[in-house]
Design a protein around this motif. Structure first.
Motif, PDB file in Angstrom:
ATOM      1  N   GLU A 348      43.941 -13.986  67.671  1.00 47.35           N
ATOM      2  CA  GLU A 348      45.162 -13.326  67.210  1.00 47.35           C
ATOM      3  C   GLU A 348      45.453 -12.046  67.984  1.00 47.35           C
ATOM      4  O   GLU A 348      46.611 -11.624  68.093  1.00 47.35           O
ATOM      5  N   VAL A 349      44.403 -11.396  68.508  1.00 51.09           N
ATOM      6  CA  VAL A 349      44.588 -10.086  69.154  1.00 51.09           C
ATOM      7  C   VAL A 349      44.172 -10.082  70.621  1.00 51.09           C
ATOM      8  O   VAL A 349      44.250  -9.048  71.283  1.00 51.09           O
ATOM      9  N   LYS A 350      43.764 -11.235  71.174  1.00 53.26           N
ATOM     10  CA  LYS A 350      43.193 -11.246  72.524  1.00 53.26           C
ATOM     11  C   LYS A 350      44.205 -10.868  73.611  1.00 53.26           C
ATOM     12  O   LYS A 350      43.817 -10.429  74.691  1.00 53.26           O
ATOM     13  N   ASP A 351      45.497 -11.036  73.325  1.00 51.58           N
ATOM     14  CA  ASP A 351      46.497 -10.653  74.316  1.00 51.58           C
ATOM     15  C   ASP A 351      46.484  -9.156  74.604  1.00 51.58           C
ATOM     16  O   ASP A 351      47.002  -8.713  75.642  1.00 51.58           O
ATOM     17  N   ASP A 352      45.910  -8.368  73.688  1.00 52.21           N
ATOM     18  CA  ASP A 352      45.836  -6.915  73.879  1.00 52.21           C
ATOM     19  C   ASP A 352      44.445  -6.459  74.301  1.00 52.21           C
ATOM     20  O   ASP A 352      44.160  -5.258  74.309  1.00 52.21           O
ATOM     21  N   LEU A 353      43.596  -7.417  74.675  1.00 52.16           N
ATOM     22  CA  LEU A 353      42.236  -7.064  75.083  1.00 52.16           C
ATOM     23  C   LEU A 353      42.246  -6.099  76.264  1.00 52.16           C
ATOM     24  O   LEU A 353      41.487  -5.116  76.288  1.00 52.16           O
ATOM     25  N   GLY A 354      43.104  -6.350  77.264  1.00 44.89           N
ATOM     26  CA  GLY A 354      43.170  -5.478  78.432  1.00 44.89           C
ATOM     27  C   GLY A 354      43.526  -4.046  78.066  1.00 44.89           C
ATOM     28  O   GLY A 354      43.003  -3.090  78.651  1.00 44.89           O
ATOM     29  N   PHE A 355      44.407  -3.884  77.088  1.00 47.12           N
ATOM     30  CA  PHE A 355      44.791  -2.534  76.674  1.00 47.12           C
ATOM     31  C   PHE A 355      43.614  -1.814  76.023  1.00 47.12           C
ATOM     32  O   PHE A 355      43.446  -0.606  76.187  1.00 47.12           O
ATOM     33  N   GLY A 356      42.804  -2.554  75.283  1.00 43.92           N
ATOM     34  CA  GLY A 356      41.599  -1.935  74.721  1.00 43.92           C
ATOM     35  C   GLY A 356      40.627  -1.509  75.808  1.00 43.92           C
ATOM     36  O   GLY A 356      39.955  -0.474  75.690  1.00 43.92           O
ATOM     37  N   LEU A 357      40.555  -2.292  76.885  1.00 40.45           N
ATOM     38  CA  LEU A 357      39.642  -1.968  77.983  1.00 40.45           C
ATOM     39  C   LEU A 357      40.059  -0.698  78.723  1.00 40.45           C
ATOM     40  O   LEU A 357      39.245  -0.102  79.439  1.00 40.45           O
ATOM     41  N   LEU A 358      41.313  -0.275  78.579  1.00 33.31           N
ATOM     42  CA  LEU A 358      41.737   0.990  79.185  1.00 33.31           C
ATOM     43  C   LEU A 358      40.890   2.159  78.687  1.00 33.31           C
ATOM     44  O   LEU A 358      40.703   3.154  79.400  1.00 33.31           O
ATOM     45  N   LEU A 359      40.373   2.044  77.468  1.00 31.99           N
ATOM     46  CA  LEU A 359      39.582   3.129  76.881  1.00 31.99           C
ATOM     47  C   LEU A 359      38.199   3.249  77.512  1.00 31.99           C
ATOM     48  O   LEU A 359      37.517   4.270  77.325  1.00 31.99           O
ATOM     49  N   ASP A 365      31.770   2.964  74.276  1.00 30.82           N
ATOM     50  CA  ASP A 365      31.917   2.298  72.983  1.00 30.82           C
ATOM     51  C   ASP A 365      33.362   2.452  72.524  1.00 30.82           C
ATOM     52  O   ASP A 365      33.749   3.460  71.928  1.00 30.82           O
ATOM     53  N   VAL A 366      34.166   1.422  72.828  1.00 29.65           N
ATOM     54  CA  VAL A 366      35.595   1.493  72.545  1.00 29.65           C
ATOM     55  C   VAL A 366      35.862   1.662  71.054  1.00 29.65           C
ATOM     56  O   VAL A 366      36.829   2.323  70.654  1.00 29.65           O
ATOM     57  N   SER A 367      34.997   1.107  70.221  1.00 29.96           N
ATOM     58  CA  SER A 367      35.221   1.194  68.773  1.00 29.96           C
ATOM     59  C   SER A 367      35.141   2.625  68.268  1.00 29.96           C
ATOM     60  O   SER A 367      35.629   2.929  67.172  1.00 29.96           O
ATOM     61  N   GLN A 368      34.534   3.515  69.073  1.00 31.11           N
ATOM     62  CA  GLN A 368      34.407   4.921  68.676  1.00 31.11           C
ATOM     63  C   GLN A 368      35.439   5.820  69.353  1.00 31.11           C
ATOM     64  O   GLN A 368      35.295   7.046  69.357  1.00 31.11           O
ATOM     65  N   ALA A 369      36.456   5.227  69.927  1.00 27.00           N
ATOM     66  CA  ALA A 369      37.474   6.010  70.624  1.00 27.00           C
ATOM     67  C   ALA A 369      38.197   6.950  69.659  1.00 27.00           C
ATOM     68  O   ALA A 369      38.573   6.556  68.554  1.00 27.00           O
ATOM     69  N   THR A 370      38.393   8.170  70.093  1.00 27.31           N
ATOM     70  CA  THR A 370      39.083   9.171  69.281  1.00 27.31           C
ATOM     71  C   THR A 370      40.589   9.105  69.531  1.00 27.31           C
ATOM     72  O   THR A 370      41.037   8.510  70.524  1.00 27.31           O
TER      73      THR A 370
END
Length: 532
Positions: A348-359, A365-370
């Motif tokens: 459902e969200v994989k199309d935005d995976l690249g945007f998460g990788l910008l962090l 640890d992207v999950s801890q991004a401020t």
């Protein structure tokens, strides 16, 4: 650890190599069709002067072709040396067109080039013309596959991310091949190459006419260049408009930065002819606009809006936040790959995976991004506006100047009075650098405007590089600059040498400056008149 400095130096190295290489490629693409046209006239009419024209311009083509191939080889190796993660991540898709291009360039194209130069006395007229035609086709096909690969980087289609292999994998080769962005880019780029070749032939022919040497040879070359160049520049402009439309659909960020459009304008949006850009305050201090033009170009309608930079940033911020979820789910899915519920959530969200990788530029640890990191990543999604804005306008301005030059040249060619227009001949000579400047700026707009992505929306540039020492990049960059500068000097020396010699370099005894028969300029033209 991959540092920002390493990424910047790797980008600089690839840009330098590409810009050097692109000095040679457009002239190769353009000149080769002049050889086809001139030899076709020779085969049809049997007039010797057209064969001499083919051989002379072919000599200049050969010099440029050899150095173009030499500079291009390095670029393909760089994907493995400097961009190894990129190659691993998308190699299944990107490698296919590159491999086919290699076959085109080093087998079909090189074979035809060899037959062109060494087959004059071994092949019949028609056979040699077929070789020249196949050489032109192979040259353009070689460009096609490179631009299919590049078009996929701009608009990735026909591929899916595989969470098990952690790679993009091809799902539809036809979609990659027929990618509208790639097809527009191909036709636009080769047409730009035709313009480069046309200006080159037009300028040198005008120089000969100004010096009143090899007049009959130069007149025919000028007329062919004027007609072919006019058709080519019209194609570039029309397809540039089509590229603007495709960019408006696939890369709205690039379109907005090219136009310095900070806010979404009411449809149809105006075109900023010039503007005073204030990047710090994210606005234009003043603008000179053409009403409705941008909306029509970018959307082919009067009622569709083109999003502005600030609105695009807000959308990108939302995608980055969704991307954090995608990255987190992917890490969980790799631990439990058979969890179908988890996979459904990821899909459902994989199309935005690249945007998460910008962090990843700011945290492992992207999950801890401020929120601050998310804002920085959001700001990264927009390239600098001023370089995009002005590069595009200089390119377009030069394009319309060349359109005017070809239109006037064609008009006076049809009237048969162009040799009397000294101002036109001088204008043609002065315009010689223009198509190269426009072509280099076009490359810059296309590639810099894609940042911060190597694969638009899929793979950020800062995680695409190889984990190598910065010193290695420095030394290799210095080596490439030195070596390519030497090659460029050699190219310039040989080109200038044979331009000065002119068709006399063929050694036929019919042209200006040939020592074997001590032919004077006037006698040379009289001799040519016997074979035209």
């Amino acid at each position: 650890m991959i540092t920002e400095h390493l990424v910047d130096m790797s980008r600089l190295q690839f840009a330098v190599v590409a810009l050097y290489h692109f000095l040679f490629v457009p002239l190769t693409l353009g000149l080769v069709w002049f050889l086809v046209i001139m030899e076709a006239v020779y085969v049809t009419t049997g007039k010797q002067i057209w064969k001499d024209m083919t051989r002379y311009w072919g000599k200049l083509f050969g010099i440029n072709f050899a150095l173009g191939v030499t500079t291009g080889i390095t670029m393909e190796f760089q994907f493995g040396t400097n961009w190894s993660y990129y190659s691993q991540y998308v190699g299944d898709i990107f490698g296919a067109p590159l491999a086919i291009e290699g076959l085109m360039a080093f087998f079909l194209e090189s074979t035809m080039v060899g037959l062109f130069f060494f087959g004059w006395n071994r092949l019949s007229r028609v056979q040699h013309l077929v070789v020249t035609f196949l050489m032109a086709v192979a040259t353009n096909f070689s460009a096609l596959w490179i631009l299919i690969a590049n078009g996929w980087m701009q608009s990735p289609v026909g591929a899916e991310f595989n969470y098990q292999t952690m790679r993009m994998e091809m799902t539809d080769f036809a979609a990659v091949l027929l990618n509208p962005d790639a097809q527009n880019k191909f036709v636009h780029t080769v047409s730009a190459g035709y313009v480069v070749g046309s200006v080159f032939v037009l300028s040198i022919s005008a120089l000969y006419l100004l010096r009143k040497r090899d007049v009959e040879f130069a007149k025919r070359s000028f007329q062919v260049a004027a007609a072919f160049g006019f058709a080519s520049i019209c194609s570039v402009i029309v397809l540039g408009d089509e590229s603007g439309y495709s960019i408006g659909k696939a890369q709205q960020t690039k379109l907005a930065t090219m136009e310095a459009m900070w806010h979404t304008e009411p449809a149809p949006a105006p075109f900023n002819l010039i503007a005073s850009i204030n990047e710090e305050e994210q606005k234009n201090n003043w603008e000179l606009q053409i009403p409705y033009a941008m909306g029509i170009i970018g959307t082919r309608s009067f009622d569709k809006e083109i999003p502005g930079i600030l609105e695009i940033k807000e959308l990108n911020k939302e995608r980055i936040i969704t991307g954090v979820t995608a990255v987190t789910l992917l890490e969980q899915l790799r631990k439990t790959p058979d969890d179908m519920a988890l996979r459904a959530q990821f899909d459902e969200v994989k199309d935005d995976l690249g945007f998460g990788l910008l962090l990843r530029k700011y945290t492992d640890d992207v999950s801890q991004a401020t929120p601050e990191m998310i804002q920085k990543a959001t700001d990264d999604t927009i390239p600098k506006v001023a370089p995009m804005f002005w590069s595009f306008r200089i390119m377009v301005g030069l394009g319309f100047l060349m359109l005017a030059l070809f239109a006037v040249s064609l008009w006076y060619s049809l009237k048969g009075t162009f040799t009397q227009k000294t101002w036109l001949l001088k204008w043609a000579v002065i315009m010689l650098p223009a198509p190269w400047i426009a072509a280099e700026l076009g490359w810059f707009v296309a590639e810099y405007g894609r940042q911060p992505w190597t694969i638009y929306g899929v793979l950020p540039t800062h995680i695409s590089t190889s984990n190598i020492g910065v010193a290695n990049v420095y030394w290799s960059l210095a080596g490439f600059v030195a070596f390519y500068t030497v090659l460029l000097i050699i190219e310039m020396y040989l080109m200038i040498k044979y331009v000065k010699l002119g068709p006399g370099s063929l050694g036929t005894g019919r042209y200006y400056g040939e020592t074997p028969r001590n032919v004077t300029p006037s006698a040379a033209d009289q001799e040519v008149n016997h074979v035209v």
